[in-house]
Scaffold this motif. Structure first.
Motif, mmCIF file in Angstrom:
data_model
loop_
_atom_site.group_PDB
_atom_site.id
_atom_site.type_symbol
_atom_site.label_atom_id
_atom_site.label_comp_id
_atom_site.label_asym_id
_atom_site.label_seq_id
_atom_site.Cartn_x
_atom_site.Cartn_y
_atom_site.Cartn_z
ATOM 1 N N ASP A 183 0.806 -1.222 0.000
ATOM 2 C CA ASP A 183 0.000 0.000 0.000
ATOM 3 C C ASP A 183 0.837 1.269 0.000
ATOM 4 O O ASP A 183 0.298 2.372 0.025
ATOM 5 C CB ASP A 183 -0.925 0.006 1.224
ATOM 6 C CG ASP A 183 -0.159 -0.131 2.533
ATOM 7 O OD1 ASP A 183 1.006 -0.589 2.488
ATOM 8 O OD2 ASP A 183 -0.726 0.225 3.576
ATOM 9 N N HIS A 192 -15.794 1.211 1.555
ATOM 10 C CA HIS A 192 -14.791 2.006 0.844
ATOM 11 C C HIS A 192 -15.167 2.126 -0.627
ATOM 12 O O HIS A 192 -15.722 1.203 -1.230
ATOM 13 C CB HIS A 192 -13.402 1.365 0.962
ATOM 14 C CG HIS A 192 -12.942 1.179 2.365
ATOM 15 N ND1 HIS A 192 -13.203 0.034 3.090
ATOM 16 C CD2 HIS A 192 -12.242 1.996 3.196
ATOM 17 C CE1 HIS A 192 -12.679 0.149 4.296
ATOM 18 N NE2 HIS A 192 -12.093 1.321 4.393
ATOM 19 N N GLU A 196 -10.724 4.605 -3.142
ATOM 20 C CA GLU A 196 -10.043 4.388 -1.876
ATOM 21 C C GLU A 196 -9.312 3.046 -1.873
ATOM 22 O O GLU A 196 -8.193 2.921 -1.376
ATOM 23 C CB GLU A 196 -11.040 4.436 -0.725
ATOM 24 C CG GLU A 196 -11.579 5.825 -0.429
ATOM 25 C CD GLU A 196 -12.695 5.818 0.606
ATOM 26 O OE1 GLU A 196 -12.761 6.759 1.398
ATOM 27 O OE2 GLU A 196 -13.499 4.851 0.604
ATOM 28 N N ARG A 204 -5.391 2.268 -1.384
ATOM 29 C CA ARG A 204 -4.934 1.362 -0.315
ATOM 30 C C ARG A 204 -4.069 0.234 -0.852
ATOM 31 O O ARG A 204 -3.313 -0.386 -0.092
ATOM 32 C CB ARG A 204 -6.133 0.771 0.423
ATOM 33 C CG ARG A 204 -6.874 1.748 1.321
ATOM 34 C CD ARG A 204 -8.077 1.100 1.958
ATOM 35 N NE ARG A 204 -7.694 -0.004 2.822
ATOM 36 C CZ ARG A 204 -8.523 -0.960 3.231
ATOM 37 N NH1 ARG A 204 -9.783 -0.962 2.832
ATOM 38 N NH2 ARG A 204 -8.105 -1.929 4.036
#
Length: 331
Positions: free
Chosen positions: A238, A292, A296, A300
């Motif tokens: 990430d 999410h 997003e 991530r």
């Protein structure tokens, strides 16, 4: 209609009950699993319920029959996964939004965070493996090498495909070992290893939300340099990371790392990192409960350009991130 049960059921010496009383069967089964609704669907067939059960460290082996045509509605199991392998008859299983017609050729996996309802038709007999939900999460985390969201399986478990057939044969072997007194007697390290192997092979055999994280190149025989590089990559999927950082952690030069990756994995370090990030993104999409956005999830998983992420994702998996998220493949 009278339904004859098998003359000798699995785990026969570990009987917990045998009854013709619906309320008694419901009460005793609930002690071992969870509260549920149990109702007969016909008064013409014979209710002849039996449960055999033996407990291990974090799993239990079970055999259950009801004889008659019954509906069973436990709702969400919450605390455990339940793998159902029919050895006779059939059942209709609803787990979340997915339906499975279960036969000796098609098992079912009940995810604990999905509403479950079942109809076991007259003559249905099943082997069941109960696995603590927390134990499944623990094994999945260790296998993935990082924290994972809730594990969720595809409910229909094809027992004719090589993976399903192989795992079911292993499960039958575990049942036989318990019957012969070679396992599930002493809850020692040997028993723990047996249970761990059974759960690990299930995670490898049946599609689930962490499957993308398990599809790594095999570095078992690779040099220490490769192992260190892979470890850093998977710890920082990430995060932004450069080839020089990877080389510094692995203790080698960019050229040498390129040669090692090409020889051992057939790709460059950056290509491997990109594929690993895509697999991590797929894991996040499959396990997300609407908490999410796709943007997003892209961020991530280390993808900073949403447009390029969507194009590359479809190229690798044959569907868009939105299709994966909306498809809710695992119930």
């Amino acid at each position: 209609m009278v339904v004859q049960a098998a003359s000798r059921s699995p785990l026969n010496q570990f009987s917990r009950f045998e009854t013709a009383d619906v309320d008694e069967a419901r009460e005793i089964v609930a002690r071992h699993f969870c509260s549920h609704r149990l109702e007969r669907m016909s008064s013409s067939d014979r209710f002849d319920a039996r449960q055999n059960r033996v407990d291990g460290c974090r799993v239990s082996l079970n055999y259950i029959r009801y004889g008659a045509d019954v509906t069973i509605e436990p709702g969400e199991l919450s605390e455990f996964f339940l793998i159902q392998i029919p050895i006779a008859g059939s059942a209709r299983i609803e787990n979340g939004c997915q339906s499975v017609f279960s036969t000796p050729k098609m098992g079912a996996i009940l995810n604990p965070d999905r509403h479950t309802s079942m109809r076991w038709h007259a003559g249905c007999e099943q082997m069941l493996l109960q696995i603590e939900q927390s134990y499944m999460q623990e094994i999945a985390t260790r296998m993935a090498g990082r924290s994972v969201g809730k594990v969720r399986f595809r409910p229909d478990f094809n027992l004719e495909k090589s993976e399903g057939e192989g795992w079911t044969q292993a499960l039958r072997g575990v049942f036989r070992a318990a019957e012969e007194g070679n396992s599930f007697r002493t809850l020692d390290q040997r028993q723990q290893y047996l249970e761990e192997g059974l759960v690990m092979s299930l995670l490898n055999s049946q599609p689930n939300t962490i499957s993308p994280l398990l599809e790594r190149g095999d570095s078992g025989a690779a040099p220490a340099i490769l192992k260190r590089a892979l470890s850093l990559m998977h710890e920082r999927l990430d995060e932004d990371i450069s080839l020089l950082e990877i080389c510094g952690h692995a203790g080698t030069t960019p050229r040498n790392l390129q040669i090692i990756f090409k020889k051992e994995l057939g790709c460059s370090p950056i290509q491997y990192l990109q594929r690993a990030r895509m697999k991590f993104a797929r894991h996040l999409l499959l396990s997300d409960n609407g908490n999410h956005s796709i943007a997003e999830i892209a961020d991530r998983s280390g993808h900073r350009h949403f447009g390029r992420f969507s194009v590359a994702y479809k190229k690798q998996f044959g569907e868009t991130p939105r299709e994966t998220k909306q498809g809710r493949t695992f119930g």
